[in-house]
Design a protein around this motif. Structure first.
Motif, PDB file in Angstrom:
ATOM      1  N   MET A  71      74.012  57.495  25.491  1.00 20.50           N
ATOM      2  CA  MET A  71      75.042  57.487  24.451  1.00 20.50           C
ATOM      3  C   MET A  71      74.801  56.358  23.465  1.00 20.50           C
ATOM      4  O   MET A  71      74.950  56.535  22.244  1.00 20.50           O
ATOM      5  CB  MET A  71      76.421  57.324  25.092  1.00 20.50           C
ATOM      6  CG  MET A  71      76.941  58.554  25.782  1.00 20.50           C
ATOM      7  SD  MET A  71      78.605  58.283  26.428  1.00 20.50           S
ATOM      8  CE  MET A  71      78.915  59.860  27.221  1.00 20.50           C
ATOM      9  N   ALA A  72      74.415  55.189  23.988  1.00 14.97           N
ATOM     10  CA  ALA A  72      74.132  54.058  23.113  1.00 14.97           C
ATOM     11  C   ALA A  72      72.906  54.337  22.240  1.00 14.97           C
ATOM     12  O   ALA A  72      72.889  54.025  21.044  1.00 14.97           O
ATOM     13  CB  ALA A  72      73.924  52.798  23.944  1.00 14.97           C
ATOM     14  N   ILE A  73      71.881  54.945  22.839  1.00 14.72           N
ATOM     15  CA  ILE A  73      70.662  55.262  22.084  1.00 14.72           C
ATOM     16  C   ILE A  73      70.967  56.273  20.981  1.00 14.72           C
ATOM     17  O   ILE A  73      70.416  56.206  19.879  1.00 14.72           O
ATOM     18  CB  ILE A  73      69.574  55.797  23.030  1.00 14.72           C
ATOM     19  CG1 ILE A  73      69.041  54.667  23.912  1.00 14.72           C
ATOM     20  CG2 ILE A  73      68.425  56.433  22.251  1.00 14.72           C
ATOM     21  CD1 ILE A  73      68.062  55.121  24.963  1.00 14.72           C
ATOM     22  N   ASN A  74      71.863  57.208  21.255  1.00 16.13           N
ATOM     23  CA  ASN A  74      72.185  58.251  20.277  1.00 16.13           C
ATOM     24  C   ASN A  74      72.980  57.736  19.089  1.00 16.13           C
ATOM     25  O   ASN A  74      73.225  58.492  18.141  1.00 16.13           O
ATOM     26  CB  ASN A  74      72.949  59.397  20.953  1.00 16.13           C
ATOM     27  CG  ASN A  74      72.028  60.301  21.753  1.00 16.13           C
ATOM     28  OD1 ASN A  74      70.852  60.434  21.443  1.00 16.13           O
ATOM     29  ND2 ASN A  74      72.567  60.906  22.799  1.00 16.13           N
ATOM     30  N   THR A  75      73.384  56.473  19.135  1.00 12.04           N
ATOM     31  CA  THR A  75      74.013  55.902  17.946  1.00 12.04           C
ATOM     32  C   THR A  75      72.976  55.608  16.870  1.00 12.04           C
ATOM     33  O   THR A  75      73.318  55.331  15.726  1.00 12.04           O
ATOM     34  CB  THR A  75      74.752  54.599  18.297  1.00 12.04           C
ATOM     35  OG1 THR A  75      73.824  53.641  18.826  1.00 12.04           O
ATOM     36  CG2 THR A  75      75.838  54.854  19.329  1.00 12.04           C
ATOM     37  N   SER A  76      71.698  55.672  17.247  1.00 11.28           N
ATOM     38  CA  SER A  76      70.606  55.489  16.279  1.00 11.28           C
ATOM     39  C   SER A  76      70.138  56.861  15.815  1.00 11.28           C
ATOM     40  O   SER A  76      70.004  57.779  16.628  1.00 11.28           O
ATOM     41  CB  SER A  76      69.448  54.721  16.926  1.00 11.28           C
ATOM     42  OG  SER A  76      68.323  54.691  16.065  1.00 11.28           O
ATOM     43  N   PRO A  77      69.863  57.046  14.518  1.00  9.98           N
ATOM     44  CA  PRO A  77      69.514  58.376  14.023  1.00  9.98           C
ATOM     45  C   PRO A  77      68.108  58.846  14.395  1.00  9.98           C
ATOM     46  O   PRO A  77      67.833  60.035  14.363  1.00  9.98           O
ATOM     47  CB  PRO A  77      69.644  58.213  12.504  1.00  9.98           C
ATOM     48  CG  PRO A  77      69.393  56.759  12.251  1.00  9.98           C
ATOM     49  CD  PRO A  77      69.977  56.040  13.436  1.00  9.98           C
ATOM     50  N   GLU A  78      67.212  57.937  14.752  1.00  7.32           N
ATOM     51  CA  GLU A  78      65.831  58.358  15.014  1.00  7.32           C
ATOM     52  C   GLU A  78      65.700  58.915  16.439  1.00  7.32           C
ATOM     53  O   GLU A  78      66.385  58.478  17.353  1.00  7.32           O
ATOM     54  CB  GLU A  78      64.867  57.183  14.782  1.00  7.32           C
ATOM     55  CG  GLU A  78      65.263  55.883  15.463  1.00  7.32           C
ATOM     56  CD  GLU A  78      64.904  55.831  16.928  1.00  7.32           C
ATOM     57  OE1 GLU A  78      63.982  56.567  17.328  1.00  7.32           O
ATOM     58  OE2 GLU A  78      65.537  55.072  17.669  1.00  7.32           O
ATOM     59  N   PRO A  79      64.800  59.912  16.652  1.00  3.65           N
ATOM     60  CA  PRO A  79      64.689  60.567  17.959  1.00  3.65           C
ATOM     61  C   PRO A  79      63.650  59.946  18.890  1.00  3.65           C
ATOM     62  O   PRO A  79      63.553  60.340  20.042  1.00  3.65           O
ATOM     63  CB  PRO A  79      64.262  61.991  17.572  1.00  3.65           C
ATOM     64  CG  PRO A  79      63.404  61.775  16.360  1.00  3.65           C
ATOM     65  CD  PRO A  79      64.012  60.597  15.618  1.00  3.65           C
ATOM     66  N   PHE A  80      62.870  59.000  18.386  1.00  2.00           N
ATOM     67  CA  PHE A  80      61.722  58.522  19.159  1.00  2.00           C
ATOM     68  C   PHE A  80      62.155  57.725  20.393  1.00  2.00           C
ATOM     69  O   PHE A  80      61.488  57.742  21.423  1.00  2.00           O
ATOM     70  CB  PHE A  80      60.807  57.684  18.268  1.00  2.00           C
ATOM     71  CG  PHE A  80      60.376  58.397  17.019  1.00  2.00           C
ATOM     72  CD1 PHE A  80      59.481  59.453  17.090  1.00  2.00           C
ATOM     73  CD2 PHE A  80      60.893  58.057  15.779  1.00  2.00           C
ATOM     74  CE1 PHE A  80      59.094  60.138  15.956  1.00  2.00           C
ATOM     75  CE2 PHE A  80      60.515  58.734  14.633  1.00  2.00           C
ATOM     76  CZ  PHE A  80      59.608  59.778  14.716  1.00  2.00           C
ATOM     77  N   THR A  81      63.275  57.003  20.282  1.00  2.26           N
ATOM     78  CA  THR A  81      63.748  56.233  21.418  1.00  2.26           C
ATOM     79  C   THR A  81      64.145  57.145  22.564  1.00  2.26           C
ATOM     80  O   THR A  81      63.909  56.824  23.732  1.00  2.26           O
ATOM     81  CB  THR A  81      64.951  55.356  21.010  1.00  2.26           C
ATOM     82  OG1 THR A  81      64.598  54.575  19.868  1.00  2.26           O
ATOM     83  CG2 THR A  81      65.341  54.424  22.139  1.00  2.26           C
ATOM     84  N   ASN A  82      64.730  58.296  22.248  1.00  8.16           N
ATOM     85  CA  ASN A  82      65.099  59.254  23.287  1.00  8.16           C
ATOM     86  C   ASN A  82      63.874  59.737  24.054  1.00  8.16           C
ATOM     87  O   ASN A  82      63.888  59.827  25.283  1.00  8.16           O
ATOM     88  CB  ASN A  82      65.812  60.462  22.673  1.00  8.16           C
ATOM     89  CG  ASN A  82      67.077  60.088  21.933  1.00  8.16           C
ATOM     90  OD1 ASN A  82      67.014  59.486  20.866  1.00  8.16           O
ATOM     91  ND2 ASN A  82      68.225  60.435  22.492  1.00  8.16           N
ATOM     92  N   VAL A  83      62.818  60.053  23.306  1.00  7.05           N
ATOM     93  CA  VAL A  83      61.588  60.536  23.935  1.00  7.05           C
ATOM     94  C   VAL A  83      60.981  59.450  24.810  1.00  7.05           C
ATOM     95  O   VAL A  83      60.591  59.703  25.963  1.00  7.05           O
ATOM     96  CB  VAL A  83      60.583  60.991  22.862  1.00  7.05           C
ATOM     97  CG1 VAL A  83      59.257  61.384  23.506  1.00  7.05           C
ATOM     98  CG2 VAL A  83      61.145  62.156  22.054  1.00  7.05           C
ATOM     99  N   ALA A  84      60.908  58.233  24.287  1.00  6.71           N
ATOM    100  CA  ALA A  84      60.322  57.129  25.043  1.00  6.71           C
ATOM    101  C   ALA A  84      61.122  56.835  26.303  1.00  6.71           C
ATOM    102  O   ALA A  84      60.561  56.630  27.389  1.00  6.71           O
ATOM    103  CB  ALA A  84      60.228  55.878  24.172  1.00  6.71           C
ATOM    104  N   MET A  85      62.451  56.833  26.181  1.00  6.44           N
ATOM    105  CA  MET A  85      63.303  56.570  27.339  1.00  6.44           C
ATOM    106  C   MET A  85      63.167  57.673  28.384  1.00  6.44           C
ATOM    107  O   MET A  85      63.105  57.406  29.589  1.00  6.44           O
ATOM    108  CB  MET A  85      64.753  56.434  26.898  1.00  6.44           C
ATOM    109  CG  MET A  85      65.728  56.143  28.027  1.00  6.44           C
ATOM    110  SD  MET A  85      65.395  54.582  28.876  1.00  6.44           S
ATOM    111  CE  MET A  85      65.921  53.417  27.602  1.00  6.44           C
TER     112      MET A  85
END
Length: 208
Positions: A121-135
Motif C-alpha cells: 500500500m505504501a509503495i502504491n502511493t508512488s506512481p511508478e511501477p518498477f518498485t512493485n516489480v522489484a519488491m
C-alpha cells in the motif's frame, strides 16, 4: 528434532506467498530432499494447483493496485495456509501438537501478510511501477531462499525469518502515515466514481 523452527519459517513465508511455500515443500518432499514434508503436500494435483496459483500471484503481485487487491483477497487465505501447513508438518514429525503448530503457523503468516500488504500500500502511493516489480521479485526470491535454507538448517532459517518479521513490522509502523493517505485516496476515488455513475444515471433517465 523439533519441527517448530520449520513451522515458524513456513508460516512467515506463507504470509508472503503461500502458493510458493506449498509448491516448494511439495517438491522437496517428492524429490526426497526431506522427510519432514507430509505426503498430502507431495500429491501431483496439489503441486499442479499450487504452481498455477503461484503463476497467477507472480503476475498480479507486480501490477500496481492489483497487488493490493490481491493481498486483500488473501487476508484469510495466507494465514489459513500457514496454519494448515504448520499442522501438517507437526503431524508428520509428532514433535509438536497439531493445534499448537497451526496457531504458530497461522499467527506468523498473518503478521507477515500484514507487513507485505501494508508495504505494498505504501509503495502504491508512488506512481511508478518498477518498485512493485522489484519488491515482488525480492519477496519471491526471499521465500524460495529461506524455505530451501530451512530444509538444511531450520533453526538458523527461523532466526532469519524472525528478524525479517521484526524489521517488517517496524517498517510497517513507520510507513503507516503513507498507508492511511493511500486508503483515503482510494476511498475518495470510489466515492467519485459512485457520484459520477449516479450523475450519468440521472442524465440518461427518461423524463417523468
Amino acid at each position: 528434532m523439533s519441527v517448530l523452527p520449520l513451522v515458524f519459517t513456513s508460516g512467515w513465508a506463507s504470509g508472503i506467498n503461500a502458493y510458493a511455500v506449498v509448491l516448494l515443500l511439495g517438491i522437496f518432499g517428492a524429490t526426497g530432499l526431506t522427510d519432514d514434508v507430509p505426503a498430502s503436500l507431495q500429491r501431483t494435483d496439489v503441486l499442479i494447483v499450487a504452481a498455477v496459483l503461484f503463476l497467477c500471484e507472480a503476475v498480479a503481485d507486480k501490477v500496481p493496485y492489483l497487488d493490493s487487491i490481491w493481498d486483500t483477497a488473501h487476508t484469510v487465505i495466507r494465514p489459513v495456509s500457514g496454519a494448515v501447513i504448520g499442522a501438517l508438518l507437526a503431524g508428520q514429525s509428532g514433535s509438536l501438537s497439531d493445534i499448537a503448530a497451526g496457531a504458530i503457523g497461522g499467527s506468523t503468516a498473518l503478521a507477515s501478510h500484514f507487513v507485505k500488504a501494508g508495504t505494498r500500500m505504501a509503495i502504491n502511493t508512488s506512481p511508478e511501477p518498477f518498485t512493485n516489480v522489484a519488491m515482488s521479485i525480492a519477496e519471491d526470491l526471499g521465500v524460495a531462499g529461506i524455505i530451501t535454507f530451512a530444509m538444511f538448517n531450520p533453526q538458523a532459517a527461523a532466526v532469519i525469518a524472525a528478524v525479517l518479521l521484526a524489521i517488517g513490522l517496524a517498517l510497517l509502523i513507520f510507513l503507516w502515515t503513507r498507508i492511511r493517505r493511500f486508503l483515503r485516496r482510494r476511498a475518495q476515488r470510489r466515492e467519485e466514481k459512485r457520484l459520477a455513475s449516479e450523475a450519468r444515471a440521472r442524465t440518461t433517465a427518461p423524463p417523468p
